[in-house]
Design a protein around this motif. Structure first.
Motif, PDB file in Angstrom:
ATOM      1  N   PRO A  36     -12.024  -3.647   6.789  1.00  0.00           N
ATOM      2  CA  PRO A  36     -11.731  -2.507   6.445  1.00  0.00           C
ATOM      3  C   PRO A  36     -10.797  -0.829   6.596  1.00  0.00           C
ATOM      4  O   PRO A  36     -10.182  -0.432   6.425  1.00  0.00           O
ATOM      5  CB  PRO A  36     -13.756  -1.688   7.159  1.00  0.00           C
ATOM      6  N   LEU A  37     -10.462  -1.842   8.023  1.00  0.00           N
ATOM      7  CA  LEU A  37      -8.984  -1.314   8.532  1.00  0.00           C
ATOM      8  C   LEU A  37      -8.338  -0.922   7.291  1.00  0.00           C
ATOM      9  O   LEU A  37      -6.824  -0.339   7.127  1.00  0.00           O
ATOM     10  CB  LEU A  37      -9.217  -1.188   9.482  1.00  0.00           C
ATOM     11  N   ILE A  38      -7.828  -2.023   6.757  1.00  0.00           N
ATOM     12  CA  ILE A  38      -7.288  -2.433   6.303  1.00  0.00           C
ATOM     13  C   ILE A  38      -6.694  -1.422   4.840  1.00  0.00           C
ATOM     14  O   ILE A  38      -5.542  -1.517   4.183  1.00  0.00           O
ATOM     15  CB  ILE A  38      -6.848  -3.933   6.018  1.00  0.00           C
ATOM     16  N   LEU A  39      -7.851  -2.140   4.058  1.00  0.00           N
ATOM     17  CA  LEU A  39      -8.271  -0.845   2.896  1.00  0.00           C
ATOM     18  C   LEU A  39      -8.297   0.808   2.983  1.00  0.00           C
ATOM     19  O   LEU A  39      -7.624   1.168   2.153  1.00  0.00           O
ATOM     20  CB  LEU A  39      -9.449  -1.177   2.614  1.00  0.00           C
ATOM     21  N   ALA A  40      -8.657   1.054   3.929  1.00  0.00           N
ATOM     22  CA  ALA A  40      -9.022   2.654   4.687  1.00  0.00           C
ATOM     23  C   ALA A  40      -7.498   2.504   4.517  1.00  0.00           C
ATOM     24  O   ALA A  40      -6.999   3.878   3.749  1.00  0.00           O
ATOM     25  CB  ALA A  40      -9.392   2.996   6.056  1.00  0.00           C
ATOM     26  N   LEU A  41      -6.488   1.761   5.396  1.00  0.00           N
ATOM     27  CA  LEU A  41      -4.854   2.173   5.744  1.00  0.00           C
ATOM     28  C   LEU A  41      -4.412   1.889   4.173  1.00  0.00           C
ATOM     29  O   LEU A  41      -3.245   3.312   3.726  1.00  0.00           O
ATOM     30  CB  LEU A  41      -4.069   1.175   6.331  1.00  0.00           C
ATOM     31  N   LEU A  45      -2.641   5.093   2.527  1.00  0.00           N
ATOM     32  CA  LEU A  45      -0.923   5.542   1.980  1.00  0.00           C
ATOM     33  C   LEU A  45      -0.884   5.539   0.855  1.00  0.00           C
ATOM     34  O   LEU A  45       0.475   5.847  -0.008  1.00  0.00           O
ATOM     35  CB  LEU A  45      -0.192   4.447   2.559  1.00  0.00           C
ATOM     36  N   GLY A  46      -1.461   5.719  -0.559  1.00  0.00           N
ATOM     37  CA  GLY A  46      -1.760   5.113  -1.670  1.00  0.00           C
ATOM     38  C   GLY A  46      -1.694   6.936  -1.668  1.00  0.00           C
ATOM     39  O   GLY A  46      -0.841   7.637  -2.849  1.00  0.00           O
ATOM     40  N   VAL A  47      -2.811   7.294  -1.321  1.00  0.00           N
ATOM     41  CA  VAL A  47      -3.064   8.695  -1.864  1.00  0.00           C
ATOM     42  C   VAL A  47      -1.691  10.060  -1.170  1.00  0.00           C
ATOM     43  O   VAL A  47      -1.561  10.675  -1.977  1.00  0.00           O
ATOM     44  CB  VAL A  47      -4.152   9.361  -0.595  1.00  0.00           C
ATOM     45  N   ARG A  48      -0.863   9.096  -0.215  1.00  0.00           N
ATOM     46  CA  ARG A  48       0.181   9.702   0.446  1.00  0.00           C
ATOM     47  C   ARG A  48       1.160   9.858   0.061  1.00  0.00           C
ATOM     48  O   ARG A  48       1.680  10.999  -0.783  1.00  0.00           O
ATOM     49  CB  ARG A  48       0.183   9.910   2.111  1.00  0.00           C
ATOM     50  N   LEU A  49       1.158   8.927  -0.593  1.00  0.00           N
ATOM     51  CA  LEU A  49       2.705   8.498  -1.707  1.00  0.00           C
ATOM     52  C   LEU A  49       2.328   9.205  -2.309  1.00  0.00           C
ATOM     53  O   LEU A  49       2.883  10.163  -3.308  1.00  0.00           O
ATOM     54  CB  LEU A  49       2.751   7.278  -1.698  1.00  0.00           C
ATOM     55  N   ASN A  50       1.344   9.447  -3.600  1.00  0.00           N
ATOM     56  CA  ASN A  50       0.777  10.459  -4.460  1.00  0.00           C
ATOM     57  C   ASN A  50       1.122  11.756  -4.718  1.00  0.00           C
ATOM     58  O   ASN A  50       1.530  12.618  -5.200  1.00  0.00           O
ATOM     59  CB  ASN A  50      -0.917  10.213  -5.183  1.00  0.00           C
ATOM     60  N   ARG A  51       0.424  12.331  -3.629  1.00  0.00           N
ATOM     61  CA  ARG A  51       1.132  13.601  -3.106  1.00  0.00           C
ATOM     62  C   ARG A  51       2.202  13.592  -2.621  1.00  0.00           C
ATOM     63  O   ARG A  51       3.125  14.567  -3.020  1.00  0.00           O
ATOM     64  CB  ARG A  51       0.360  14.013  -1.539  1.00  0.00           C
ATOM     65  N   TYR A  52       3.138  13.028  -2.120  1.00  0.00           N
ATOM     66  CA  TYR A  52       5.003  13.626  -1.820  1.00  0.00           C
ATOM     67  C   TYR A  52       5.046  12.781  -3.319  1.00  0.00           C
ATOM     68  O   TYR A  52       6.667  13.791  -3.289  1.00  0.00           O
ATOM     69  CB  TYR A  52       5.256  11.929  -0.957  1.00  0.00           C
TER      70      TYR A  52
END
Length: 71
Positions: A36-41, A45-52
């Motif tokens: 679960p920690l790896i999936l949340a990470l 990171l995917g959401v942050r990359l999309n916003r960036y």
């Protein structure tokens, strides 16, 4: 709403308790608890990359079924 909040709190406390067990020698729980920690990470990171990159999420489009009841 309170039931959902209480359930989330209990689940988080249980998850922390399982990590305490891992740190006290139950090494067989490391892999299932890390998933679960790896999936949340990865999701974060995917959401942050999309916003960036400025990628806007796709809008949902629902097609209403045609109403054939001409009564």
């Amino acid at each position: 709403m309170n039931f959902i909040r209480a359930t989330v709190v209990v689940a988080v406390l249980f998850y922390i308790f399982l990590w305490v067990l891992v740190f006290n020698g139950v090494s067989s729980l490391v892999a299932p608890l890390a998933v679960p920690l790896i999936l949340a990470l990865l999701v974060g990171l995917g959401v942050r990359l999309n916003r960036y990159l400025g990628i806007t999420p796709r809008r949902q489009s629902f097609q209403e079924p045609e109403d054939d009841s001409d009564q």
